[in-house]
Design a protein around this motif. Structure first.
Motif, PDB file in Angstrom:
ATOM      1  N   UNK A 190       0.830  -1.201   0.000  1.00 14.40           N
ATOM      2  CA  UNK A 190       0.000   0.000   0.000  1.00 14.40           C
ATOM      3  C   UNK A 190       0.865   1.251   0.000  1.00 14.40           C
ATOM      4  N   UNK A 191       0.357   2.280  -0.677  1.00 11.92           N
ATOM      5  CA  UNK A 191       0.933   3.620  -0.625  1.00 11.92           C
ATOM      6  C   UNK A 191      -0.144   4.544  -0.088  1.00 11.92           C
TER       7      UNK A 191
ATOM      8  N   UNK B 198      -1.076  -7.977 -13.136  1.00 11.77           N
ATOM      9  CA  UNK B 198       0.186  -8.580 -12.705  1.00 11.77           C
ATOM     10  C   UNK B 198       0.745  -9.514 -13.770  1.00 11.77           C
ATOM     11  N   UNK B 199      -0.137 -10.227 -14.469  1.00 10.24           N
ATOM     12  CA  UNK B 199       0.316 -11.092 -15.566  1.00 10.24           C
ATOM     13  C   UNK B 199       0.848 -10.263 -16.727  1.00 10.24           C
ATOM     14  N   UNK B 200       0.139  -9.176 -17.053  1.00  6.17           N
ATOM     15  CA  UNK B 200       0.572  -8.312 -18.151  1.00  6.17           C
ATOM     16  C   UNK B 200       1.956  -7.748 -17.881  1.00  6.17           C
ATOM     17  N   UNK B 201       2.186  -7.345 -16.630  1.00  9.52           N
ATOM     18  CA  UNK B 201       3.472  -6.743 -16.269  1.00  9.52           C
ATOM     19  C   UNK B 201       4.497  -7.785 -15.824  1.00  9.52           C
ATOM     20  N   UNK B 202       4.072  -9.042 -15.673  1.00  7.45           N
ATOM     21  CA  UNK B 202       4.951 -10.101 -15.199  1.00  7.45           C
ATOM     22  C   UNK B 202       5.589  -9.723 -13.857  1.00  7.45           C
ATOM     23  N   UNK B 203       4.740  -9.286 -12.936  1.00  7.56           N
ATOM     24  CA  UNK B 203       5.217  -8.888 -11.616  1.00  7.56           C
ATOM     25  C   UNK B 203       4.413  -9.610 -10.547  1.00  7.56           C
ATOM     26  N   UNK B 204       5.006  -9.801  -9.388  1.00  2.00           N
ATOM     27  CA  UNK B 204       4.286 -10.473  -8.301  1.00  2.00           C
ATOM     28  C   UNK B 204       3.998  -9.531  -7.134  1.00  2.00           C
ATOM     29  N   UNK B 205       4.138  -8.203  -7.365  1.00  2.00           N
ATOM     30  CA  UNK B 205       3.822  -7.256  -6.291  1.00  2.00           C
ATOM     31  C   UNK B 205       2.971  -6.115  -6.829  1.00  2.00           C
ATOM     32  N   UNK B 206       1.891  -5.850  -6.130  1.00  2.00           N
ATOM     33  CA  UNK B 206       0.945  -4.818  -6.541  1.00  2.00           C
ATOM     34  C   UNK B 206       0.718  -3.874  -5.373  1.00  2.00           C
ATOM     35  N   UNK B 207       0.889  -2.571  -5.622  1.00  2.00           N
ATOM     36  CA  UNK B 207       0.748  -1.561  -4.574  1.00  2.00           C
ATOM     37  C   UNK B 207      -0.539  -0.772  -4.779  1.00  2.00           C
ATOM     38  N   UNK B 208      -1.326  -0.677  -3.721  1.00  2.00           N
ATOM     39  CA  UNK B 208      -2.659  -0.089  -3.780  1.00  2.00           C
ATOM     40  C   UNK B 208      -2.658   1.301  -3.160  1.00  2.00           C
ATOM     41  N   UNK B 209      -3.358   2.232  -3.825  1.00  2.00           N
ATOM     42  CA  UNK B 209      -3.539   3.590  -3.317  1.00  2.00           C
ATOM     43  C   UNK B 209      -5.032   3.863  -3.223  1.00  2.00           C
TER      44      UNK B 209
END
Length: 333
Positions: A7-8, A300-311
């Motif tokens: 989170x941010x 996350x699949x589109x960006x190939x990332x396993x971390x998502x930050x929520x605002x």
């Protein structure tokens, strides 16, 4: 894909409320998100604004870290062009000494305020110098005590001397920031909530050109987006109404704080304002828990990332905590 949720928080101030309440809410939110299993909690830097209270992330980080136990705490981010890299390095080495293996140093190029605030922050220096990349390099040198012999400040050490280091993250919404992060071997946090567009090419370029360094041995990406979640469509629509008006007023320079739900629902938009609202919707993920989870997983699949930050700019603390809780619970299912 096992997705880390982070989170941010920008410490939003509700119309008619105070900055003290906003900062207190940020600390409470961090404590609640730690209980919910969120991985990181970052705070932002904004100056001379009536709608956001966080002007000094270093100070707020210290308070949050003291009142939590394990969640990583950091800056999203320190606006490095405003400051001495040496002083920023010492600030974050102190934080790391106090809270080992929990501190993130996120760095940004933006001024964090209007031109008058920028001028005041850079008092006595040229506000036109474009030395951000060199400042980032110097900051890395101070953090890791690797100032070269031919450097202007050869022999200088940033204190305290410690055995652990804050994680360094480059924040950005452009290829330039991605290139800088790849070049120094730092993590890259892409601000999808700023651009509203997809930065897949920047993130892929970062990953493909990442150079292993003392900062990190492998690339790491974080995607940051506005996210609103509610149990019912009515809850979602109410929160979106507040977000729509908040972003519109900020863009128009008319913000006196985050508007109340009553004002947001009663506001009558012009055709030109609706165009802004529709554009801003591209910066958001909204919906009930299953829909939000689906969108986050897809992104996350589109960006190939396993971390998502929520605002989330909601100033109703309980509704805000509920939104984060619903998302966390959806990912446990």
């Amino acid at each position: 894909m096992n997705i880390k949720l982070s989170a941010l928080d920008q410490s939003p101030i509700r119309e008619g409320s105070t900055a003290t309440e906003a900062l207190t809410n940020t600390i409470i939110l961090a404590q609640e998100l730690e209980k919910l299993g969120y991985y990181r909690f970052w705070v932002s830097e904004h100056h001379d604004t009536k709608s956001l209270a966080g002007s000094s992330p270093e100070v707020l980080i210290s308070s949050i870290a003291a009142k939590t136990n394990k969640i990583r705490v950091g800056s999203g981010g320190v606006m490095l062009p405003n400051y001495s890299p040496y002083k920023v390095a010492e600030n974050f080495k102190v934080l790391e000494a106090l809270y080992p293996n929990r501190i993130d140093l996120g760095l940004g190029r933006a001024p964090g305020g209007m031109p008058l605030a920028t001028k005041a922050l850079m008092q006595g220096r040229s506000i036109f110098s474009d030395d951000y990349e060199e400042k980032v390099l110097d900051l890395v040198r101070y953090i890791y005590d690797i100032v070269p012999d031919n450097h202007e400040f050869s022999g200088l050490k940033a204190t305290p001397s410690i055995n652990t280091y804050p994680e360094i993250h480059i924040l950005g919404s452009s290829g330039g920031s991605a290139g800088l992060a790849a070049g120094i071997g730092a993590s890259y946090a892409y601000a999808q909530f700023i651009t509203g567009g997809m930065g897949v090419s920047s993130v892929n370029w970062y990953r493909d050109n990442f150079k292993k360094s003392i900062v990190s041995e492998s690339p790491n990406t974080i995607i940051c987006s506005f996210v609103i979640c509610g149990e019912t469509e009515e809850e979602v629509n109410n929160q979106v109404a507040v977000m729509d008006l908040t972003l519109l007023l900020v863009e128009m320079g008319k913000s006196l704080g985050v508007p109340t739900l009553e004002r947001a629902l009663a506001y009558e938009y012009s055709e030109a304002e609706m165009q802004i609202v529709n554009r801003n919707r591209k910066r958001m993920i909204v919906g009930t828990p299953d829909k939000v989870k689906e969108q986050i997983v897809n992104m996350s699949k589109i960006y190939n990332t396993n971390e998502f930050m929520i605002i989330n700019l909601n100033t109703d603390l309980q509704n805000k905590i509920k939104s984060y809780r619903l998302i966390a619970e959806a990912f446990r299912e």
